[in-house]
Structure formats: C-alpha cells, structure tokens
Scaffold this motif. Structure first.
Motif, short mmCIF file in Angstrom:
data_model
loop_
_atom_site.label_atom_id
_atom_site.label_comp_id
_atom_site.label_asym_id
_atom_site.label_seq_id
_atom_site.Cartn_x
_atom_site.Cartn_y
_atom_site.Cartn_z
N ARG A 179 14.47 68.21 10.73
CA ARG A 179 13.84 67.46 11.75
C ARG A 179 14.02 68.09 13.11
NH1 ARG A 179 15.45 62.50 8.93
NH2 ARG A 179 13.76 61.74 7.57
N ALA A 180 15.37 68.64 13.22
CA ALA A 180 15.56 69.15 14.54
C ALA A 180 14.89 70.35 14.97
CB ALA A 180 17.22 69.33 14.61
N ALA A 181 14.42 71.23 13.77
CA ALA A 181 13.76 72.35 13.95
C ALA A 181 12.29 72.02 14.12
CB ALA A 181 13.88 73.49 12.79
N GLN A 182 11.77 70.97 13.93
CA GLN A 182 10.20 70.56 14.24
C GLN A 182 9.88 70.98 15.46
OE1 GLN A 182 9.08 66.66 12.91
NE2 GLN A 182 6.98 67.14 13.18
N ALA A 183 10.57 70.44 16.71
CA ALA A 183 10.08 70.63 18.09
C ALA A 183 10.15 72.07 18.32
CB ALA A 183 11.05 69.57 18.92
N PRO A 184 10.92 72.74 18.26
CA PRO A 184 10.95 74.34 18.69
C PRO A 184 9.79 75.11 17.77
CG PRO A 184 13.09 73.94 17.60
CD PRO A 184 12.43 72.49 17.79
N ALA A 185 9.66 74.70 16.45
CA ALA A 185 8.87 75.22 15.76
C ALA A 185 7.34 74.95 16.35
CB ALA A 185 8.93 74.83 14.09
N GLN A 186 7.05 73.84 16.63
CA GLN A 186 5.79 73.52 17.18
C GLN A 186 5.54 74.10 18.44
OE1 GLN A 186 6.39 69.02 17.52
NE2 GLN A 186 4.96 68.65 15.89
N VAL A 187 6.74 74.30 19.47
CA VAL A 187 6.29 75.05 20.81
C VAL A 187 6.21 76.46 20.22
CG1 VAL A 187 7.76 76.00 22.36
CG2 VAL A 187 8.06 73.76 21.87
N ALA A 188 6.62 77.17 19.52
CA ALA A 188 6.36 78.49 18.87
C ALA A 188 5.08 78.73 18.30
CB ALA A 188 7.59 79.03 18.04
N HIS B 240 16.81 78.81 9.29
CA HIS B 240 17.98 78.37 10.05
C HIS B 240 18.23 76.83 9.90
CE1 HIS B 240 20.24 78.03 14.00
NE2 HIS B 240 19.59 76.94 14.27
N ALA B 241 17.41 76.17 9.38
CA ALA B 241 17.65 74.65 9.14
C ALA B 241 18.56 74.47 8.06
CB ALA B 241 16.40 73.71 8.74
N PHE B 242 18.65 75.51 6.89
CA PHE B 242 19.29 75.29 5.94
C PHE B 242 20.93 76.08 6.31
CE2 PHE B 242 15.74 74.16 3.90
CZ PHE B 242 16.06 73.57 2.84
#
Length: 439
Positions: free
Chosen positions: A327-336, A406-408
């Motif tokens: 879930r934490a990786a979702q925001a930076p992934a959306q930006v990228a 990175h999330a795992f």
C-alpha cells in the motif's frame, strides 16, 4: 505423511488464482494457509495423546479418511469461507494421520528406518508442495490440487489398516525437547517467507505464470535433497549442521530481499541456500527432539505442532508487513507512472484516456500489484503509435516490478532475522544428557 505436510504450502502458487475466482483480499486468502497450519498445530499433540491406549492403525486410517473427504470439499468449494472451513477439517484429519504414520512406519520397519522415513517424507512434502501446486494450477486449475489428493488418501486407508502395531504405550513420559522444538518453530516462521512470500512476489509482483514460478521455486526441494549427501561428506555433526543450516536460510532470505532486478536468475542462488539450510536443519532438529523420548508419537506430535505453529507465526508477522508495504508503494508508483505517461510520444487524448484507465486499475487493485494491460488494450492506437504504446507498457510494468520488489524487501529481511533468532535456543541452551528417568 508427505501429502499431508505438502498441504501446509501446496496452495501458495494457487493463491492468486483462488483470489481471482473466489474474491477477497490478500490477507483473507492468506487464511487458506493459516487455517490449515493453525488447526494442525493445535490438534496434533492432543491427537498424539489419543494414540496412547489405542491401536495406531484404525486411528491413522480414520484421520486419512477425514483428510480425503475434506480434500474433496476443498476441491468443490464455491466461496472463500467454505474453502477455509474445509482446509480446517483437512488439518484435523491430517493431525491424526501424521502421528499415526510415525507409529506405523516404525512398526512396518524398525525404529531407525521408520523415524528416518517419517522425517524425510515431511521434509520432501514441505519443500515440494509449492512446486506440485503451481504445476497443477497452471496445467488445469487450483481445484486439482485437492482433487489429486483424494485417490492417494483413499488408497492409504487400507494400506494403514494392513499394518499391525501396538498402542503407543510407555512406562513413563519424558518432557518435550525444548531447544529443538523452539528452533523448529522459528525456522518454520522464517521459511514462510521463502515458501509463501516468494511465490506471491513471482506471480503477483513480477507477473510470472504459476508454472514458471513452480519451476523457479523447485530450486528449494532440489537443494534440500542435496543437503544430506553434502553433510555426510563433511561429517560436521548434527549441532554444527543445524547452526550452518540456520545461517544458510538467513543468508538466502537476505538475498531474496535484495535482488538487483526482477530477473528470475537472481532468486536461484538464495533459494539454493534456503534449500540446503532446510535439508540440514529440519531433519536434524526433529531427530534430536525424538531421540530416546517416549512415547514416540507424542514427541513426534510436538515437532509437528512446533513447525506449524511457526508457519502461523510467520504468516502473522509477515503478511501485515508486506501488505502495508504494498500500500505504501502505491503513491510513489502512481507518480512514476504519471511521469512515464506524460513523457510518452503519444497524442494528448490517448495520454488522458490511458491515465484514466491506469488510475482506475490502480484503485481496483488496491493492496495488490495491478495488471496494467487492460488499460492499454482499450486504447485505439494508430500503427505508427503502437510501438510507442508497447514500449510504454513495458516501462510501466518494469516500474511496478521494481515497486513490488521493494515492497517485499522488509518481509524477506525480517524472515532472515527470524532464522538467525533460531540459533538462540541452540546456543543458549546447552545440550542436556539423554533423558533417563521419565518425568
């Protein structure tokens, strides 16, 4: 023995397909694993007590029959709740089957060979379970994981009844071996990262098929098979082998947590270390826990209970960690992803449509790594724009792979730490002399 213990991890490669067919979230589908291991951990020692005054064959056959019926229930489950309930009943029957198999194998051979085969079947089943489950899922369906177990279990019922064995009575009872059982619990918790999280990373994070993931994770059982011949060559002794195995598992899990890229080749060496560690530790610790302790079935039950309590502990610790990290990786992934879409050589209207489709897909798959292909499939690109669209899709998939890796990362590193923690009961508690007087 092998089939029942394979069930502790056999559904791991099928979890994404089960999730897709029956619905739910990643934490919910994790209960398909947790329910089996939790019930088995809680029931196996009371089941072993039941063998104290009864002939092992009928109880073992009854346990196998319950396991067979519950496997059929798993195969026909239409909801996640029914599947989890059937898995719980599977574990109930499996608990009686496992301790009964120990007594029957000893009765059919002798003490040394019977215990050795019981331990070896458990190691093989645990390590090979994900591979078998992944191949069946890819070739036919996740339901066939349970379908194929039914005839095996049905044939095992009369086989169990043909063996004559006396009740597992003993003039006294020894205390459980604390150090090896605690070490088994912690190692099983650590191995959950390899047998559960690695599968999810390969299938949901890196987008590999269940068959590809099955062949990839087959490194673990192959290395586990090789561990015993290597140990005999070095003649290091059981305690040194166990310490080395803990270090190998910790090193392998740390390697899985720090791969340079999403290429499958980077998982091979870490898995080999984990498999070697598995082969060096589980059988040595189980044999240590059983050595010269009576009644045999009860102490065998303690080892099974410790291992599966460890699986539950590992899932309880690691599942929230990697779910939160996803879930934490979702925001930076959306930006990228937004930056890649804006920089792509496509017309503005296609970029707007694609951005909307990708956003919908990310929201729909909240808490899971999304499949972005549907958003691209809806685009009406001209032949001239199509290569740019295909390149953009590859770039976005690469970005998601990096985000998933990175999330795992934290979960694998925590698993490595748990494997190192398993050294504590082996080092802090000195080996006590062989138990003499029963307690």
């Amino acid at each position: 023995m092998g089939v029942v213990l394979a069930d502790s991890a056999i559904v791991t490669l099928a979890l994404p397909q089960i999730l897709r067919h029956l619905g739910g979230t990643v934490p919910q589908v994790a209960w398909v694993l947790i329910a089996f291991n939790l019930v088995l951990a809680l029931v196996v020692v009371p089941a072993a007590w039941a063998y104290g005054r009864r002939s092992p064959a009928p109880l073992c056959a009854a346990g196998i029959a319950i396991f067979a019926g519950a496997s059929a229930g798993c195969a026909s489950a239409g909801t996640m709740e029914v599947l989890i309930a059937a898995r719980s009943v599977q574990a109930l029957g499996g608990a009686f089957a496992l301790v009964g198999c120990l007594e029957l194998l000893v009765a059919a051979t002798d003490e040394g060979r019977g215990v050795g085969r019981w331990i070896a079947a458990g190691v093989v089943g645990t390590a090979a379970g994900p591979v078998a489950g992944g191949l069946l899922t890819e070739a036919i369906s996740w339901r066939w994981i349970f379908v194929v177990q039914v005839p095996i279990a049905v044939l095992a019922v009369p086989a169990a009844l043909t063996i004559r064995a006396r009740p597992a009575q003993a003039p006294g009872r020894h205390r459980p071996a604390v150090a090896p059982n605690v070490a088994l619990l912690l190692l099983s918790a650590a191995l959950t990262a390899a047998l559960f999280l690695l599968v999810l990373l390969l299938v949901k994070g890196w987008g590999r098929s269940p068959a590809t993931a099955a062949f990839t994770v087959s490194v673990v059982p192959v290395a586990a098979f090789a561990a015993r011949p290597l140990a005999r060559r070095f003649r290091a002794g059981p305690r040194s082998e166990t310490v080395a195995g803990c270090l190998l598992i910790a090193g392998g899990l740390a390697g899985l947590g720090l791969p340079p890229s999403a290429n499958l080749v980077w998982t091979i060496a870490p898995q080999a270390l984990i498999g070697l560690g598995l082969g060096l530790t589980v059988d040595s610790l189980t044999l240590d826990a059983l050595r010269d302790r009576v009644p045999r079935a009860l102490h065998g039950g303690w080892t099974i209970g410790a291992r599966h309590a460890g699986v539950v502990l590992g899932l309880a610790i690691l599942t929230p960690v990697f779910t939160a990290d996803l879930r934490a990786a979702q925001a930076p992934a959306q930006v990228a992803i937004t930056a890649l879409v804006l920089d792509a050589p496509l017309r503005a209207e296609h970029k707007i449509a694609l951005a909307q489709g990708l956003g919908d897909q990310l929201v729909r798959e909240r808490g899971r790594v999304p499949d972005l292909h549907p958003a691209f499939a809806r685009l009406q690109l001209t032949p001239k724009e199509r290569p740019a669209g295909e390149q953009l899709e590859r770039d976005l998939d690469g970005q998601l792979e990096r985000a998933a890796t990175h999330a795992f990362q934290h979960s694998f590193l925590i698993g490595a730490g748990i494997a190192l923690l398993a050294l504590v009961p082996l080092v802090a508690l000195r080996r006590r002399p062989t138990p003499g007087a029963p307690s």
